[in-house]
Motif scaffolding. Structure first.
Motif, PDB file in Angstrom:
ATOM      1  N   TRP A 164       3.463  -7.719  -4.799  1.00 15.83           N
ATOM      2  CA  TRP A 164       2.141  -8.296  -5.050  1.00 15.83           C
ATOM      3  C   TRP A 164       1.647  -7.805  -6.408  1.00 15.83           C
ATOM      4  O   TRP A 164       0.604  -7.175  -6.514  1.00 15.83           O
ATOM      5  CB  TRP A 164       1.173  -7.880  -3.936  1.00 15.83           C
ATOM      6  N   TRP A 165       2.377  -8.143  -7.461  1.00 13.75           N
ATOM      7  CA  TRP A 165       2.033  -7.734  -8.810  1.00 13.75           C
ATOM      8  C   TRP A 165       1.886  -6.216  -8.854  1.00 13.75           C
ATOM      9  O   TRP A 165       2.818  -5.496  -8.564  1.00 13.75           O
ATOM     10  CB  TRP A 165       0.782  -8.453  -9.308  1.00 13.75           C
ATOM     11  N   TRP A 166       0.686  -5.715  -9.232  1.00 10.15           N
ATOM     12  CA  TRP A 166       0.506  -4.272  -9.322  1.00 10.15           C
ATOM     13  C   TRP A 166      -0.030  -3.670  -8.025  1.00 10.15           C
ATOM     14  O   TRP A 166      -0.319  -2.485  -7.975  1.00 10.15           O
ATOM     15  CB  TRP A 166      -0.461  -3.936 -10.462  1.00 10.15           C
ATOM     16  N   TRP A 167      -0.191  -4.500  -6.992  1.00 12.60           N
ATOM     17  CA  TRP A 167      -0.644  -3.969  -5.701  1.00 12.60           C
ATOM     18  C   TRP A 167       0.560  -3.530  -4.867  1.00 12.60           C
ATOM     19  O   TRP A 167       1.550  -4.249  -4.763  1.00 12.60           O
ATOM     20  CB  TRP A 167      -1.451  -5.020  -4.931  1.00 12.60           C
ATOM     21  N   GLY A 168       0.439  -2.374  -4.266  1.00 13.85           N
ATOM     22  CA  GLY A 168       1.532  -1.894  -3.428  1.00 13.85           C
ATOM     23  C   GLY A 168       1.522  -2.496  -2.040  1.00 13.85           C
ATOM     24  O   GLY A 168       2.564  -2.596  -1.399  1.00 13.85           O
ATOM     25  N   ARG A 169       0.344  -2.905  -1.569  1.00 13.01           N
ATOM     26  CA  ARG A 169       0.239  -3.463  -0.217  1.00 13.01           C
ATOM     27  C   ARG A 169      -0.591  -4.738  -0.245  1.00 13.01           C
ATOM     28  O   ARG A 169      -1.427  -4.942  -1.146  1.00 13.01           O
ATOM     29  CB  ARG A 169      -0.406  -2.439   0.729  1.00 13.01           C
ATOM     30  N   ARG A 170      -0.413  -5.562   0.754  1.00 11.05           N
ATOM     31  CA  ARG A 170      -1.123  -6.842   0.822  1.00 11.05           C
ATOM     32  C   ARG A 170      -2.620  -6.637   1.016  1.00 11.05           C
ATOM     33  O   ARG A 170      -3.438  -7.332   0.412  1.00 11.05           O
ATOM     34  CB  ARG A 170      -0.553  -7.682   1.960  1.00 11.05           C
ATOM     35  N   ARG A 171      -2.987  -5.663   1.829  1.00 11.68           N
ATOM     36  CA  ARG A 171      -4.417  -5.468   2.081  1.00 11.68           C
ATOM     37  C   ARG A 171      -5.132  -4.977   0.830  1.00 11.68           C
ATOM     38  O   ARG A 171      -6.328  -5.236   0.656  1.00 11.68           O
ATOM     39  CB  ARG A 171      -4.620  -4.490   3.234  1.00 11.68           C
ATOM     40  N   SER A 172      -4.434  -4.264  -0.063  1.00 12.10           N
ATOM     41  CA  SER A 172      -5.051  -3.852  -1.323  1.00 12.10           C
ATOM     42  C   SER A 172      -5.376  -5.075  -2.177  1.00 12.10           C
ATOM     43  O   SER A 172      -6.456  -5.161  -2.794  1.00 12.10           O
ATOM     44  CB  SER A 172      -4.123  -2.905  -2.079  1.00 12.10           C
ATOM     45  N   ALA A 173      -4.454  -6.029  -2.218  1.00 10.69           N
ATOM     46  CA  ALA A 173      -4.700  -7.257  -2.987  1.00 10.69           C
ATOM     47  C   ALA A 173      -5.865  -8.045  -2.385  1.00 10.69           C
ATOM     48  O   ALA A 173      -6.730  -8.559  -3.109  1.00 10.69           O
ATOM     49  CB  ALA A 173      -3.431  -8.101  -3.017  1.00 10.69           C
TER      50      ALA A 173
END
Length: 434
Positions: A16-25
């Motif tokens: 997710w680009w620079w996000w490590g997790r989906r919930r962060s995005a």
């Protein structure tokens, strides 16, 4: 083995680009939408004060508020944008979240302090100006009230996100450090387990080698003598009945001794058996039993096991089998450690066994030298006598290997090889520990 932290990080980053997790995005997109809506509403007032078209102010607000989407990747840019739009009185949510993200990130602390100070100063100035405009009709704006209240409001707005961000950043680094230490300990435990398994395999192999060596040394010598006596019995059975009877008695004695030794060595396999399931006998116990049986049998009744004093009896057994054996002792005989005497005895015993196997009818000289801090032994045989029939004793090729292992284990030197006269020589030197 469990997955390490590096594997977990590699599995989650990059999707997710620079996000490590989906919930962060999802969280950042939601915050950016709320901030864009807030700035769009505040852009109406900014357009009115700046005498700009309202749609332009709304678009400006949407653009400014959406900058919050990149807060995890570029937290400094978010804080700078919030400082820049502070005079327009927009970006409240962006400023708070931006300061929190900056304090919680890996940005150097001096940069964080400078940007937090700039943001606090900008908010303080804007708050003072706005409050003076609001209270100019009721309170004298040149007094202490406006600066004090503005400072209180500014600190109440900027201090909590910065402090909370510092706490979360420190906690995150602590958890990462603990995770790395756990991964390191896990790897160390894995290495220790592998090394323990290797040591266990090595110990099992050493015990197997020890058992095989003991059984070879104890049984091979007597069985070789039995075969030699049986061949002599076959040759003189019709010509010399008395000698045949004597050889038959010797063969019987050798056979009984060999059976006794085998029974003592293998009897440990039945020790500790239970009716429900067969007992697991450690290899070390078998090795100790084999060594004890070897010492008891080869020592001719001596409770201390085979020793150098029994070499004469050992040579006499070979003489009875028809081999000419000369024993030469040099130096003053003295007692040595049991393992030294046992090893010296085994070397001479195995060398005589090899003579029976490979050099039928050869003359043998056994030399034993007592020196200051060592004891040396040498067994040398001449070429085999062609007139003496070879009894055809089998050879497994382990005799010299076993002798070398015994001598080297005590820190001694072992040398073997053919002689110029066509015979074979075995030499060993053992330190006595004096």
């Amino acid at each position: 083995m469990t997955t390490t932290g590096a594997d977990r990080d590699a599995a989650g980053v990059g999707t997710w680009w620079w996000w490590g997790r989906r919930r962060s995005a999802v969280l950042d997109v939601a915050l950016a939408l709320v901030s864009a809506l807030e700035c769009a509403v505040e852009g109406v007032g900014f357009a009115d004060k700046a005498s700009l078209p309202v749609p332009l102010g709304v678009l400006f607000g949407l653009f400014v508020g959406s900058v919050l989407l990149v807060r995890r990747r570029w937290p400094i840019a978010v804080v700078l944008v919030s400082i820049a739009v502070a005079p327009a009185e927009m970006g409240f949510l962006m400023g708070v979240v931006g300061l929190y993200t900056l304090a919680a990130s890996e940005v150097p602390r001096r940069i964080t302090a400078v940007l937090a100070g700039m943001s606090t100063l900008a908010v303080f100035v804007v708050t003072v100006v706005r409050m003076r405009q609001d209270v100019a009709q009721d309170i004298d704006p040149s007094g202490w009230y406006v600066p004090s209240v503005s400072l209180f409001m500014t600190l109440g707005l900027n201090a909590p996100p910065v402090l909370f961000g510092l706490y979360i950043g420190a906690r995150r680094r602590l958890m990462e450090s603990l995770r790395e230490r756990a991964d390191s300990l896990e790897q160390e435990l894995s290495l220790l387990a592998d090394r323990a398994e290797q040591r266990a395999q090595w110990a099992r192999q050493e015990e197997r080698t020890r058992i095989a060596r003991e059984m070879h040394d104890v049984v091979a010598h007597r069985v070789s003598l039995m075969v030699v006596h049986a061949a002599a019995l076959q040759a003189v059975a019709l010509k010399d009945p008395q000698k045949a009877v004597k050889n038959a008695a010797l063969v019987g004695d050798m056979g009984r001794q060999a059976l006794t030794e085998l029974r003592e060595m293998l009897g440990v396999l039945r020790e500790g058996a239970v009716p429900v399931a067969p007992a697991v006998v450690p290899l070390a116990a078998v090795g100790r039993a084999a060594a004890a049986a070897a010492e008891a049998a080869a020592g001719e009744g001596d409770e201390e096991g085979p020793c150098l004093g029994a070499l004469e009896a050992l040579c006499e057994q070979s003489r009875l089998a028809g081999v000419v054996v000369e024993l030469v002792v040099m130096g003053e005989a003295r007692p040595y450690a049991p393992e030294v005497e046992r090893t010296a005895y085994r070397v001479v015993q195995e060398a005589l066994t090899n003579v029976h196997k490979h050099a039928a009818g050869a003359k043998v000289v056994v030399r034993l030298a007592h020196r200051g801090a060592e004891v040396a032994m040498q067994v040398e045989n001449g070429p085999s006598d062609g007139a003496v029939a070879d009894v055809g004793l089998p050879s497994g090729g382990n005799g010299l290997v076993g002798m070398r292992e015994r001598v080297v284990r005590l820190g001694g030197v072992f040398v073997s090889g053919p002689t110029d006269a066509g015979g074979f020589r075995v030499s060993a030197v053992l330190p006595t520990g004096a």
